[in-house]
Design an enzyme around this catalytic site. Sequence first.
Site, short mmCIF file in Angstrom:
data_model
loop_
_atom_site.label_atom_id
_atom_site.label_comp_id
_atom_site.label_asym_id
_atom_site.label_seq_id
_atom_site.Cartn_x
_atom_site.Cartn_y
_atom_site.Cartn_z
N CYS A 26 24.71 38.56 44.02
CA CYS A 26 25.43 39.51 44.85
C CYS A 26 25.08 39.46 46.34
O CYS A 26 23.94 39.25 46.72
CB CYS A 26 25.28 40.95 44.39
SG CYS A 26 25.76 41.18 42.68
N GLY A 53 27.58 35.20 45.40
CA GLY A 53 28.28 35.68 44.22
C GLY A 53 29.73 35.27 44.27
O GLY A 53 30.41 35.55 45.26
N TYR A 277 15.83 28.74 48.41
CA TYR A 277 17.11 28.26 47.90
C TYR A 277 18.29 29.21 48.06
O TYR A 277 19.36 28.81 48.51
CB TYR A 277 16.96 27.88 46.42
CG TYR A 277 18.24 27.64 45.68
CD1 TYR A 277 19.06 26.56 46.02
CD2 TYR A 277 18.67 28.49 44.67
CE1 TYR A 277 20.25 26.33 45.36
CE2 TYR A 277 19.86 28.26 44.00
CZ TYR A 277 20.65 27.18 44.35
OH TYR A 277 21.83 26.96 43.71
N SER A 318 21.36 21.66 49.00
CA SER A 318 20.19 22.52 49.18
C SER A 318 18.89 21.75 49.30
O SER A 318 17.91 22.26 49.84
CB SER A 318 20.11 23.53 48.03
OG SER A 318 20.18 22.87 46.80
N ASP A 380 14.54 17.74 45.77
CA ASP A 380 15.39 18.85 45.34
C ASP A 380 14.59 20.14 45.49
O ASP A 380 13.36 20.11 45.57
CB ASP A 380 15.84 18.64 43.89
CG ASP A 380 17.12 19.42 43.56
OD1 ASP A 380 17.61 20.17 44.43
OD2 ASP A 380 17.61 19.28 42.43
N ASP A 381 15.30 21.27 45.51
CA ASP A 381 14.59 22.54 45.74
C ASP A 381 13.99 23.13 44.47
O ASP A 381 13.08 23.93 44.55
CB ASP A 381 15.51 23.56 46.41
CG ASP A 381 16.80 23.69 45.66
OD1 ASP A 381 16.79 24.24 44.54
OD2 ASP A 381 17.83 23.21 46.17
#
Length: 494
Positions: A26, A53, A277, A318, A380-381
């Site tokens: 959200c 979201g 992230y 990301s 990568d995260d």
Amino acid sequence: MLVNHTVIPDVFCTSLSDQDKPEEACGVFGLYAPEEEVAKLTYFGLYALQHRGQESAGIAVFDDGKVHCHKDMGLVSQVFKESMLTELVGQIAVGHNRYSTTGSSHRVNAQPAVIATRLGSLALAHNGNLVNTVELKEELARRGCDDFLTTTDSEMIAVAIANEVDQGKDWIAAATSAFKLCSGAYSLVIGTPQGLMGARDPQGIRPLVIGELKGETAEIPDRYVLASETCALDIIGADYVRDVEPGELVWITETGLTSQLWAEAPAKKLCVFEMIYFARPDSIMHEETLYSYRKRIGQQLAKESYIEADLVMGVPDSGIPAAIGFSEASGIPYGEGLIKNRYVGRTFIQPTQHMRESGIRMKLNPLKDVLKGKRVIIVDDSIVRGTTSRKIVRALRDAGATEVHMRISSPPVTHPCFYGIDTDNQNQLIAATKSVAAIAEQIEVDSLVYLSQEGMLKTTLENTDHFCSACFNGHYPIAIPDPIKRSKLILETP
Ligand code: SF4
């Protein structure tokens, strides 16, 4: 210079279900701006917060005390048409983007939650997750409030505030009393006929910032904005003022902004995954963009896990800032080795596993001429289940990489989140059940190293006690009742 990359067609598809990331839960936005097109500004604020979201979106507008609300399933751009926004006229607006955690995926659960009270309606937008919904529901039922329209904890907060108002309190006293019934994570924006409220739980797990739209003349006073992240201020030309503090309530009316600490013992515990992230890299936390923080964790990762290689690349999008930081600190050239189809968008609208599996597919294509014959470090995260990581590694090898070393710019995710992020049950988290060596074998890399917990927290440059990092260590800053814990936390905490 034009580089003619050879793209392997159709080699590598990853479905939305195996994005293999925890999913956001959200974005909230609110605006007090009597002279402005508040609905349109809120639309753009939500548009900037779309990453938080994608299941549903909604805007409630207060016009001379009356509330008008439109909400539906879908992305912000799908839910609203210009004609609707033009009709949503008013002085105060509240907006919400939702990815469901508590509550199922139905239109009725879309927010803002609108509830009638003695003082007029309130419209509430919530980011976070309560952990005491059973107790809260019982308490509300004891007070005669048992007629819920939705299955969300957000409606319970709204009902609790309305109940306090109906007992004779004003908005601030009612909200304060209601918050004291709630346990968990909640960053809230609440519209009322009299003013706009913003509040955070005592630990401030989820972010909430205050911005200001400058009045063009002395007659037009400054107008205030509340948003989950600063990127939503930037898009409407508002200046960042400050964060809403953990345990703070701000109240915005025609006379300006007032503030009070409603919680007795607030203690900062911002979700560190917001920094790694969830939040957008152009959002500001702790006085810098998250792009800068993520680059620094890449530098730290390089210090902790250097290996000889020809190329450092990130998993788009990301993993890219940390990959750039890794390259800077290691001296190994940075390059792009995977191209993401940016026009598909992030479309994991559906939160159930079944719906995810039948979701739209998104492509990542490896650049064969960039990768051929190279020893590659891919950054990568996070790794949650490991399914996507293995597909990426295979795609890089198929494209000609001779070695693939994976570096992860966060520690192993060993515990589920109960504070508003949709992580799997613990037994589905690969690092909860397997050693790093076993994960490396499963995802078929030549080596795998995760960032240390110390490195992750040290690079925030903040007091390391000021973060929740429970999904990496199981130390939950807000107590989780046993039944809820058992619903996700299947394994014993070591
Ligand atoms: S458990 Fe993890 S994802 Fe959840 S709030 Fe804490 S750090 Fe964030």
